[in-house]
Design a protein around this motif. Structure first.
Motif, mmCIF file in Angstrom:
data_model
loop_
_atom_site.group_PDB
_atom_site.id
_atom_site.type_symbol
_atom_site.label_atom_id
_atom_site.label_comp_id
_atom_site.label_asym_id
_atom_site.label_seq_id
_atom_site.Cartn_x
_atom_site.Cartn_y
_atom_site.Cartn_z
ATOM 1 N N ASP A 102 0.826 -1.115 0.151
ATOM 2 C CA ASP A 102 -0.114 0.112 -0.193
ATOM 3 C C ASP A 102 0.856 1.388 -0.039
ATOM 4 O OD1 ASP A 102 -2.387 1.886 0.402
ATOM 5 O OD2 ASP A 102 -1.662 1.801 2.408
ATOM 6 N N ARG A 103 1.994 1.295 0.869
ATOM 7 C CA ARG A 103 2.833 2.627 1.067
ATOM 8 C C ARG A 103 3.741 2.488 -0.461
ATOM 9 N NH1 ARG A 103 6.512 4.190 6.226
ATOM 10 N NH2 ARG A 103 7.094 5.935 5.307
ATOM 11 N N TYR A 104 4.126 1.599 -0.708
ATOM 12 C CA TYR A 104 5.173 1.730 -2.074
ATOM 13 C C TYR A 104 4.793 1.108 -3.283
ATOM 14 C CZ TYR A 104 8.377 2.604 2.193
ATOM 15 O OH TYR A 104 9.023 2.784 3.367
ATOM 16 N N LEU A 105 3.717 0.464 -3.523
ATOM 17 C CA LEU A 105 3.443 -0.259 -4.756
ATOM 18 C C LEU A 105 2.091 0.260 -5.325
ATOM 19 C CD1 LEU A 105 5.058 -3.710 -4.017
ATOM 20 C CD2 LEU A 105 6.112 -1.853 -5.384
ATOM 21 N N ALA A 106 1.463 1.287 -4.786
ATOM 22 C CA ALA A 106 0.285 1.651 -5.380
ATOM 23 C C ALA A 106 0.422 2.537 -6.747
ATOM 24 C CB ALA A 106 -0.358 2.607 -4.578
ATOM 25 N N PHE A 107 0.814 1.836 -7.680
ATOM 26 C CA PHE A 107 1.343 2.600 -9.026
ATOM 27 C C PHE A 107 1.176 1.384 -10.002
ATOM 28 C CE2 PHE A 107 5.349 1.486 -7.346
ATOM 29 C CZ PHE A 107 5.992 0.992 -8.610
ATOM 30 N N ALA A 108 1.450 1.851 -11.605
ATOM 31 C CA ALA A 108 1.169 0.579 -12.460
ATOM 32 C C ALA A 108 2.413 1.271 -13.546
ATOM 33 C CB ALA A 108 -0.126 0.613 -13.184
ATOM 34 N N ASN A 109 3.086 0.398 -14.108
ATOM 35 C CA ASN A 109 3.766 0.843 -15.320
ATOM 36 C C ASN A 109 3.761 -0.345 -16.275
ATOM 37 O OD1 ASN A 109 5.448 -1.255 -14.129
ATOM 38 N ND2 ASN A 109 6.725 0.281 -12.974
ATOM 39 N N ASP A 110 4.739 -0.257 -17.427
ATOM 40 C CA ASP A 110 4.756 -1.377 -18.301
ATOM 41 C C ASP A 110 5.153 -2.674 -17.804
ATOM 42 O OD1 ASP A 110 3.615 0.530 -19.941
ATOM 43 O OD2 ASP A 110 5.733 1.029 -21.050
ATOM 44 N N PHE A 111 6.075 -2.735 -16.844
ATOM 45 C CA PHE A 111 6.706 -3.677 -16.392
ATOM 46 C C PHE A 111 5.460 -4.532 -15.446
ATOM 47 C CE2 PHE A 111 8.495 -5.934 -12.709
ATOM 48 C CZ PHE A 111 9.433 -6.987 -13.224
ATOM 49 N N LEU A 112 4.653 -4.001 -14.807
ATOM 50 C CA LEU A 112 3.618 -4.566 -13.928
ATOM 51 C C LEU A 112 2.476 -4.958 -14.928
ATOM 52 C CD1 LEU A 112 2.139 -5.310 -11.247
ATOM 53 C CD2 LEU A 112 1.043 -2.871 -11.370
ATOM 54 N N ASN A 113 2.228 -4.304 -16.145
ATOM 55 C CA ASN A 113 1.349 -4.709 -17.031
ATOM 56 C C ASN A 113 1.760 -6.153 -17.686
ATOM 57 O OD1 ASN A 113 -0.549 -2.407 -16.614
ATOM 58 N ND2 ASN A 113 0.729 -1.419 -18.272
ATOM 59 N N TYR A 114 2.974 -6.243 -17.887
ATOM 60 C CA TYR A 114 3.647 -7.246 -18.528
ATOM 61 C C TYR A 114 3.717 -8.525 -17.545
ATOM 62 C CZ TYR A 114 6.831 -10.743 -21.005
ATOM 63 O OH TYR A 114 7.550 -11.354 -21.631
ATOM 64 N N THR A 115 4.307 -8.228 -16.280
ATOM 65 C CA THR A 115 4.372 -9.451 -15.492
ATOM 66 C C THR A 115 2.981 -9.972 -14.839
ATOM 67 O OG1 THR A 115 5.191 -7.768 -13.800
ATOM 68 C CG2 THR A 115 6.795 -8.707 -14.843
ATOM 69 N N SER A 116 2.162 -8.859 -14.670
ATOM 70 C CA SER A 116 0.838 -9.313 -14.092
ATOM 71 C C SER A 116 0.175 -10.225 -15.007
ATOM 72 C CB SER A 116 -0.181 -7.966 -14.022
ATOM 73 O OG SER A 116 -1.382 -8.361 -13.325
ATOM 74 N N GLU A 117 0.273 -10.076 -16.167
ATOM 75 C CA GLU A 117 -0.367 -11.067 -17.104
ATOM 76 C C GLU A 117 0.335 -12.367 -17.194
ATOM 77 O OE1 GLU A 117 -2.383 -10.593 -21.664
ATOM 78 O OE2 GLU A 117 -0.108 -10.615 -21.736
ATOM 79 N N ALA A 118 1.611 -12.123 -17.141
ATOM 80 C CA ALA A 118 2.547 -13.529 -17.246
ATOM 81 C C ALA A 118 2.390 -14.323 -15.817
ATOM 82 C CB ALA A 118 4.159 -13.062 -17.395
ATOM 83 N N SER A 119 2.050 -13.881 -14.769
ATOM 84 C CA SER A 119 1.999 -14.420 -13.614
ATOM 85 C C SER A 119 1.364 -15.758 -13.593
ATOM 86 C CB SER A 119 1.251 -13.527 -12.289
ATOM 87 O OG SER A 119 -0.037 -13.174 -12.722
ATOM 88 N N MET A 120 0.034 -15.897 -14.201
ATOM 89 C CA MET A 120 -0.762 -17.145 -14.052
ATOM 90 C C MET A 120 0.027 -18.351 -14.867
ATOM 91 S SD MET A 120 -3.016 -19.389 -13.284
ATOM 92 C CE MET A 120 -4.739 -18.876 -12.847
ATOM 93 N N PRO A 121 0.519 -18.233 -16.364
ATOM 94 C CA PRO A 121 1.406 -18.910 -16.950
ATOM 95 C C PRO A 121 2.809 -19.180 -16.320
ATOM 96 C CG PRO A 121 0.398 -17.064 -18.494
ATOM 97 C CD PRO A 121 0.150 -16.651 -17.393
#
Length: 359
Positions: free
Chosen positions: A280-299
């Motif tokens: 909550d304190r340090y990771l309440a943001f999005a970027n391209d890295f998060l977009n890519y890795t978030s989709e990759a997390s299930m595979p």
């Protein structure tokens, strides 16, 4: 993390990505530590790798179920009950079936070969894969109906179905009193009495309560503000409980077993709260890295253990040092998994569906 917000909670996406990496490193450590696993190194390491395994094992699977409970709120807001069931069957059920029939047989084969339970080739083993149910590492059955490491998907699927009537009838509370931060770990402690089924270091009922907490407790509108006011004592409790747990594992002679289990529960509860606070304190943001890795997390999750088991199988008898083997195992496994995702899974519609992504 407030229940009223319709905005995407990027801190939860970050937690999921980091937790996936954590479970990847945890299963890599299983190749070296003293715990039973599908394939083991020729030399077992019982010091620093064991400490790492014990620490990660305290919180890694509970955090998955807590996040799943929180995400269920957003899923139910956008779907009817029937749509929710269909979505869960597609996003969880299809990867589970793929794991049961495609990814699990090679792992069971490697386990049988390395433990002298089978001496033929993999093709010769395939008919034997359906002989008996695979219930635990070292057991006699071969058919991995839970998908081995994919038991999380099966359990989450069951939890989602049986809790749906409860979620529909009882809404999420807007406010939670601080007393819940004390009462809820007591409830988790009481689940240790039941001994229904142990998976990933915790009982099935423990995971169900964590899933419910994710829905009703961690998603309350004042959860974050309350967490900020108690984070210092939370860190203190988590660190002390973790040190006692790791130092006394499997349980010390001077302490009753139930009390030692309570120490483990406190450590788990503390780290869950710390993880949510830091995110909550340090990771309440999005970027391209998060977009890519978030989709990759299930595979990545679906693939990681079969790849680790295969790479470990190829190097188990090498005379390398343990640090060198660990670096090789982690690096090569990671590169294979991400290459399969980047160049194949994310680009081919049928593979996307089989790995829990949108087509």
């Amino acid at each position: 993390m407030g229940s009223k917000s319709n905005e995407r909670q990027y801190d939860l996406d970050w937690i999921r990505v980091i937790a996936i990496l954590g479970v990847f490193l945890y299963h890599s450590s299983m190749f070296f530590n003293p715990f039973p696993w599908h394939v083991k190194n020729n030399i077992i390491e019982s010091s620093w790798i064991l400490v790492f395994s014990l620490f990660v094992g305290i919180w890694i699977m509970p955090i998955f179920f807590a996040i799943s409970g929180m995400n269920t709120i957003h899923s139910l807001r956008k779907r009817s009950s029937l749509q929710f069931i269909k979505e869960r069957l597609k996003r969880l059920g299809l990867p589970l079936l793929f794991g049961i029939f495609i990814l699990s047989p090679p792992q069971v084969y490697i386990e049988r070969v390395t433990n002298l339970g089978f001496s033929g080739s993999f093709l010769e083993f395939i008919p034997y894969y359906f002989d008996g149910l695979y219930l635990d590492i070292g057991g006699k059955g071969n058919f991995a109906f839970s998908g081995l490491h994919l038991w999380y998907l099966l359990v989450l699927l069951v939890f989602s179905f049986i809790s749906l009537p409860l979620f529909k009838r009882i809404p999420v509370s807007d406010k939670l009193n601080k007393v819940h931060f004390i009462l809820l770990p007591l409830v988790l402690f009481l689940t240790g009495i039941l001994h229904i089924m142990s998976l990933g270091g915790w009982d099935l009922v423990f995971y169900f309560m964590t899933f419910l907490y994710g829905y009703y407790f961690f998603s309350a509108s004042n959860f974050r503000s309350t967490l900020r006011s108690i984070y210092k004592i939370t860190i203190l409790v988590a660190v002390i409980a973790t040190i006692i747990y790791i130092a006394g594992f499997p349980h010390p002679d001077f302490m009753p077993e139930y009390l030692f289990y309570g120490i483990k529960v406190l450590a788990c509860w503390g780290w869950l709260l710390i993880i949510f606070y830091l995110a909550d304190r340090y990771l309440a943001f999005a970027n391209d890295f998060l977009n890519y890795t978030s989709e990759a997390s299930m595979p990545f999750y679906v693939l990681h253990q079969p790849i680790i088991v295969f790479v470990g199988y190829t190097i188990r008898d090498f005379s390398w040092s343990i640090p060198l083997k660990l670096i090789f195992l982690v690096t090569v496994s990671f590169v294979i998994i991400m290459s399969l995702y980047h160049f194949l899974i994310r680009k081919i519609s049928i593979l996307r569906i089989l790995f829990g992504l949108k087509g």
